[in-house]
Design an enzyme around this catalytic site. Structure first.
Site, PDB file in Angstrom:
ATOM      1  N   ASP A   1      -4.349  -5.054  -2.773  1.00  0.00           N
ATOM      2  CA  ASP A   1      -5.273  -4.006  -3.770  1.00  0.00           C
ATOM      3  C   ASP A   1      -4.204  -2.649  -4.494  1.00  0.00           C
ATOM      4  O   ASP A   1      -4.666  -1.827  -5.372  1.00  0.00           O
ATOM      5  CB  ASP A   1      -6.042  -2.401  -2.846  1.00  0.00           C
ATOM      6  CG  ASP A   1      -6.836  -1.296  -2.836  1.00  0.00           C
ATOM      7  OD1 ASP A   1      -8.043  -2.527  -3.918  1.00  0.00           O
ATOM      8  OD2 ASP A   1      -7.182  -0.748  -2.393  1.00  0.00           O
ATOM      9  N   HIS A   2      -3.239  -2.862  -5.081  1.00  0.00           N
ATOM     10  CA  HIS A   2      -2.952  -3.264  -5.879  1.00  0.00           C
ATOM     11  C   HIS A   2      -1.993  -2.246  -5.765  1.00  0.00           C
ATOM     12  O   HIS A   2      -1.569  -1.382  -6.792  1.00  0.00           O
ATOM     13  CB  HIS A   2      -3.531  -3.247  -7.303  1.00  0.00           C
ATOM     14  CG  HIS A   2      -4.357  -4.615  -7.502  1.00  0.00           C
ATOM     15  ND1 HIS A   2      -3.392  -6.138  -8.313  1.00  0.00           N
ATOM     16  CD2 HIS A   2      -5.214  -5.419  -7.653  1.00  0.00           C
ATOM     17  CE1 HIS A   2      -4.592  -6.586  -8.108  1.00  0.00           C
ATOM     18  NE2 HIS A   2      -5.928  -6.940  -7.965  1.00  0.00           N
ATOM     19  N   HIS A   3      -2.248  -1.536  -4.154  1.00  0.00           N
ATOM     20  CA  HIS A   3      -0.709  -0.517  -4.029  1.00  0.00           C
ATOM     21  C   HIS A   3       0.020  -1.070  -3.945  1.00  0.00           C
ATOM     22  O   HIS A   3       0.775  -0.554  -2.384  1.00  0.00           O
ATOM     23  CB  HIS A   3      -1.787   0.283  -3.278  1.00  0.00           C
ATOM     24  CG  HIS A   3      -3.023   0.887  -4.793  1.00  0.00           C
ATOM     25  ND1 HIS A   3      -3.902   1.672  -4.044  1.00  0.00           N
ATOM     26  CD2 HIS A   3      -2.826   1.152  -5.852  1.00  0.00           C
ATOM     27  CE1 HIS A   3      -4.964   1.905  -4.979  1.00  0.00           C
ATOM     28  NE2 HIS A   3      -3.895   1.490  -6.058  1.00  0.00           N
ATOM     29  N   PRO A   4       1.511  -1.684  -4.000  1.00  0.00           N
ATOM     30  CA  PRO A   4       2.909  -2.155  -3.161  1.00  0.00           C
ATOM     31  C   PRO A   4       3.275  -1.661  -3.031  1.00  0.00           C
ATOM     32  O   PRO A   4       3.634  -0.441  -3.996  1.00  0.00           O
ATOM     33  CB  PRO A   4       3.249  -3.481  -4.084  1.00  0.00           C
ATOM     34  CG  PRO A   4       2.659  -3.214  -5.049  1.00  0.00           C
ATOM     35  CD  PRO A   4       1.322  -2.220  -4.906  1.00  0.00           C
TER      36      PRO A   4
ATOM     37  N   ILE B   1       2.571   1.796   3.338  1.00  0.00           N
ATOM     38  CA  ILE B   1       2.195   2.185   2.651  1.00  0.00           C
ATOM     39  C   ILE B   1       1.153   3.413   2.680  1.00  0.00           C
ATOM     40  O   ILE B   1       0.170   3.846   4.466  1.00  0.00           O
ATOM     41  CB  ILE B   1       0.712   1.755   2.220  1.00  0.00           C
ATOM     42  CG1 ILE B   1      -0.212   2.081   1.100  1.00  0.00           C
ATOM     43  CG2 ILE B   1       0.085   0.438   3.547  1.00  0.00           C
ATOM     44  CD1 ILE B   1      -0.221   0.447   0.544  1.00  0.00           C
TER      45      ILE B   1
END
Length: 192
Positions: free
Chosen positions: A123-126, A165
């Protein structure tokens, strides 16, 4: 349809065989998101050369609990999509067999596991590659004031310092980190 093909890394073959017929038609998508993954990747330096790219191992789905959670999420999404609440919209699940899971009986846990392994993406939130923590913890990279341990005058102020996260978009936590860093720097220079 076509917009997400590149974004999600869907191969041309899979797109043509499974998704293409849905292009430019009305529809909706229900899909689970693994907000708290157990799988953990790594980022390691290959050498002391700052121009050499690091070794990145995403290690997606390494923990079987992550797969089981996503399989259950798909089954829930399937029930929601087929519920009476969606009936007035004539909604219908795209029941074409997924090409990378041929040979596995549709809608079984094994089928959904195959689907999860083939279609799961970021989800492109590393976060967490440069985690903040206690100096005694061997995996800690920055201290609570975001200073890189073992270096002087170097701080990391981005999502990489978050040890885990958050369960939502990481924009606000990163703004908070920037405010924390700004205050720490001001304190260091006697401005706060």
């Amino acid at each position: 349809g076509t917009v997400y093909k590149e974004f999600l890394g869907i191969s041309e073959k899979v797109f043509k065989e499974y998704f293409a017929e849905l292009s430019f038609t009305e529809g909706y998508s229900l899909y689970p998101i693994l907000a708290r993954p157990n799988s953990r990747g790594t980022v390691r330096l290959k050498s002391g050369n700052p121009l050499q790219y690091p070794e990145i191992d995403l290690d997606y789905l390494a923990d079987e609990k992550d797969i089981a959670t996503l399989v259950e999420g798909i089954k829930i999404a399937f029930k929601i999509g087929n519920s009476s609440a969606f009936a007035p919209y004539n909604s219908k699940f795209h029941d074409k067999p997924f090409p990378l899971c041929s040979g596995i009986q549709q809608y079984t846990d094994a089928y959904w596991e195959c689907f999860v392994r083939a279609m799961t993406t970021t989800d492109h939130h590393p976060v967490g590659t440069c985690r903040m923590g206690m100096r005694e913890d061997k995996g800690t990279v920055v201290d609570s004031r975001l200073r890189v341990i073992g270096l002087e005058n170097v701080r990391v102020v981005d999502g990489s310092v978050l040890p885990r996260i958050p369960s939502g978009n990481i924009n606000i936590p990163i703004i908070m980190l920037a405010e924390k860093a700004a205050d720490a720097i001001k304190q260091d220079y006697g401005l706060l």
